[in-house]
Design a protein around this motif. Structure first.
Motif, short mmCIF file in Angstrom:
data_model
loop_
_atom_site.label_atom_id
_atom_site.label_comp_id
_atom_site.label_asym_id
_atom_site.label_seq_id
_atom_site.Cartn_x
_atom_site.Cartn_y
_atom_site.Cartn_z
N ASP A 1 0.76 -1.25 0.12
CA ASP A 1 -0.01 0.01 -0.06
C ASP A 1 0.79 1.19 -0.04
OD1 ASP A 1 -1.90 2.09 0.42
OD2 ASP A 1 -2.63 1.29 2.23
N ILE A 2 0.74 1.84 -1.15
CA ILE A 2 1.64 3.04 -1.46
C ILE A 2 1.37 4.29 -0.34
CG2 ILE A 2 3.02 2.05 -3.46
CD1 ILE A 2 1.47 4.47 -5.01
N THR A 3 -0.05 4.23 -0.03
CA THR A 3 -0.68 5.40 0.60
C THR A 3 -0.15 5.32 2.01
OG1 THR A 3 -2.49 4.25 1.06
CG2 THR A 3 -2.39 5.70 -0.93
N ASP A 4 0.59 4.32 2.66
CA ASP A 4 0.83 4.30 3.79
C ASP A 4 2.11 5.08 4.06
OD1 ASP A 4 2.29 3.46 6.18
OD2 ASP A 4 1.89 1.49 5.92
N LYS A 5 2.18 6.04 5.20
CA LYS A 5 3.54 6.83 5.07
C LYS A 5 4.57 6.28 5.35
CE LYS A 5 0.74 10.92 5.34
NZ LYS A 5 -0.04 10.68 4.12
N LYS A 6 4.66 4.96 5.81
CA LYS A 6 5.82 4.34 6.01
C LYS A 6 6.62 3.80 4.98
CE LYS A 6 4.28 1.61 9.42
NZ LYS A 6 2.95 2.07 9.66
N VAL A 7 5.98 3.83 3.74
CA VAL A 7 6.62 3.27 2.34
C VAL A 7 7.46 4.34 1.86
CG1 VAL A 7 5.84 2.77 0.15
CG2 VAL A 7 4.75 1.77 2.19
N ASN A 8 8.55 3.63 1.41
CA ASN A 8 9.51 4.65 0.65
C ASN A 8 9.02 4.96 -0.87
OD1 ASN A 8 11.65 5.76 -0.80
ND2 ASN A 8 13.18 4.53 -0.11
N ILE A 9 8.35 6.02 -0.79
CA ILE A 9 7.85 6.24 -2.09
C ILE A 9 8.61 6.34 -3.34
CG2 ILE A 9 7.36 8.82 -1.89
CD1 ILE A 9 5.07 6.46 -3.82
N ASN A 10 9.65 6.77 -2.96
CA ASN A 10 10.66 7.14 -4.04
C ASN A 10 11.16 5.66 -4.70
OD1 ASN A 10 10.84 9.95 -3.99
ND2 ASN A 10 12.05 9.96 -2.14
N LEU A 11 11.14 4.83 -4.06
CA LEU A 11 11.69 3.50 -4.36
C LEU A 11 10.54 2.87 -5.32
CD1 LEU A 11 14.34 1.95 -3.60
CD2 LEU A 11 12.80 0.71 -2.04
N HIS A 12 9.34 3.07 -5.02
CA HIS A 12 8.12 2.67 -5.83
C HIS A 12 8.25 3.48 -7.16
CE1 HIS A 12 6.09 -0.28 -3.78
NE2 HIS A 12 6.39 -0.03 -2.63
N ARG A 13 8.40 4.72 -7.00
CA ARG A 13 8.63 5.71 -8.19
C ARG A 13 9.47 5.10 -9.13
NH1 ARG A 13 7.77 10.95 -5.19
NH2 ARG A 13 5.28 11.37 -5.17
N GLN A 14 10.43 4.49 -8.85
CA GLN A 14 11.54 3.99 -9.89
C GLN A 14 10.86 2.81 -10.49
OE1 GLN A 14 15.00 2.91 -7.66
NE2 GLN A 14 15.01 4.78 -6.58
N LYS A 15 9.99 2.18 -10.22
CA LYS A 15 9.35 0.96 -10.81
C LYS A 15 8.30 1.49 -11.49
CE LYS A 15 11.82 -2.19 -9.38
NZ LYS A 15 12.72 -2.69 -10.81
N MET A 16 7.96 2.80 -11.67
CA MET A 16 6.84 3.42 -12.71
C MET A 16 7.51 4.43 -13.49
SD MET A 16 3.33 3.86 -10.42
CE MET A 16 2.82 2.32 -9.46
N GLY A 17 7.69 4.25 -14.74
CA GLY A 17 8.04 5.27 -15.60
C GLY A 17 6.62 6.27 -15.85
N MET A 18 7.09 7.68 -15.94
CA MET A 18 6.01 8.50 -16.08
C MET A 18 6.38 9.39 -17.31
SD MET A 18 3.20 9.97 -14.17
CE MET A 18 1.98 10.96 -14.72
N VAL A 19 5.34 9.55 -18.23
CA VAL A 19 5.77 10.40 -19.52
C VAL A 19 4.78 11.53 -19.12
CG1 VAL A 19 5.95 10.57 -22.11
CG2 VAL A 19 6.72 8.65 -20.54
N PHE A 20 4.80 12.79 -19.62
CA PHE A 20 4.03 14.05 -19.25
C PHE A 20 3.57 14.48 -20.54
CE2 PHE A 20 6.40 13.49 -15.16
CZ PHE A 20 5.51 13.46 -14.39
N GLN A 21 2.67 15.60 -20.61
CA GLN A 21 2.72 16.21 -21.80
C GLN A 21 3.78 17.01 -22.33
OE1 GLN A 21 -0.93 18.95 -21.24
NE2 GLN A 21 -2.03 17.36 -20.11
N HIS A 22 4.33 17.45 -21.25
CA HIS A 22 5.37 18.24 -21.58
C HIS A 22 6.64 17.43 -21.12
CE1 HIS A 22 3.12 21.67 -22.66
NE2 HIS A 22 2.40 21.48 -21.63
#
Length: 254
Positions: free
Chosen positions: A78-99
């Protein structure tokens, strides 16, 4: 969605449970109880009118938007859990924006290698090797030493996609990746996304490109007023829309 579509698959990569996002002291419900599962290798295309919550939903999946309520489980965590290292999870999700968000003072190759070297601790040699392979795949190997200002919009967006791929993510998130491009450049970016889908990348794509949704999506989610109104195969959504809301939307955009 038919229940048997995923019977031969393991548990979902992403599970979204009753996700809510409120603004202005709760008066604006950008997301109003969104629940869905995303499985490995799916291309989930999210469509809907402006202001329906599509981008808020997508940005919530890696907590660029912090949900007001609800759960997002990524590979069971559960990445909404404050104890989770979100930066670690973000590495596993590539994100492409409009810009494209490329660093203007760095070459294309440097733009692509900086994160893998810093975050994944890859050697310069390994990072550059992968970056060059990916650039070659999207027809831009000859632009490795160019700067972003020397590229067209379509080329920049292709670089933004392969830059995200350099982190070897499990999931790719696309937030209207073609909406800032001139019409003649849209096709080249969609081609890259099609080949990614063909290679089995798990993708969630917010887009206005109905042709892409119809042709490449394994599942289409239609959102309106912060809710999922309807979801199903492209065939179900485009050829047999059930709700008045979806029928009205398709009448305007097709």
């Amino acid at each position: 969605m038919s229940a048997d579509i995923h019977t031969n698959q393991s548990s979902p990569v992403i599970q979204v449970r009753d996700l809510k996002k409120h603004y202005n002291s709760g008066t604006v419900h950008a997301l109003d109880g969104v629940s869905t599962d995303i499985y490995h290798g799916e291309v989930v295309v999210v469509i809907g009118p402006s202001g329906s919550g599509k981008s808020t939903f997508l940005r919530s999946l890696n907590l660029l938007e912090e949900p007001t309520d609800g759960q997002i489980l990524v590979n069971g965590v559960d990445i909404t859990d404050k104890k989770v290292n979100i930066n670690l999870h973000r590495q596993k999700m590539g994100m492409v924006f409009q810009h494209f968000n490329l660093f203007p003072h760095m070459t294309i190759l440097r733009n692509m290698t900086i994160a893998p070297m810093k975050l994944l601790k890859k050697s310069k040699e390994d990072a550059e090797k992968l970056a060059m392979e990916l650039l070659d795949k999207v027809g831009l190997a000859d632009r490795a030493n160019a700067y972003p200002s020397q590229l067209s919009g379509g080329q920049k967006q292709r670089v933004a996609i392969v830059r995200a791929l350099c982190m070897q993510p499990d999931v790719m998130l696309f937030d209207e990746p073609t909406s800032a491009l001139d019409p003649e450049m849209v096709g080249e970016v969609l081609e890259v996304m099609k080949s990614l889908a063909h290679d089995g990348m798990t993708m969630i794509v917010v887009t206005h490109e109905m042709g892409f949704a119809r042709e490449v999506g394994s599942r289409v989610i239609f959102m309106a007023d912060g809710k999922i109104v309807e979801e199903g195969s492209p065939e179900e959504i485009f050829n047999h829309p059930k709700s008045d809301r979806l029928q009205g939307f398709l009448a305007k955009v097709l």
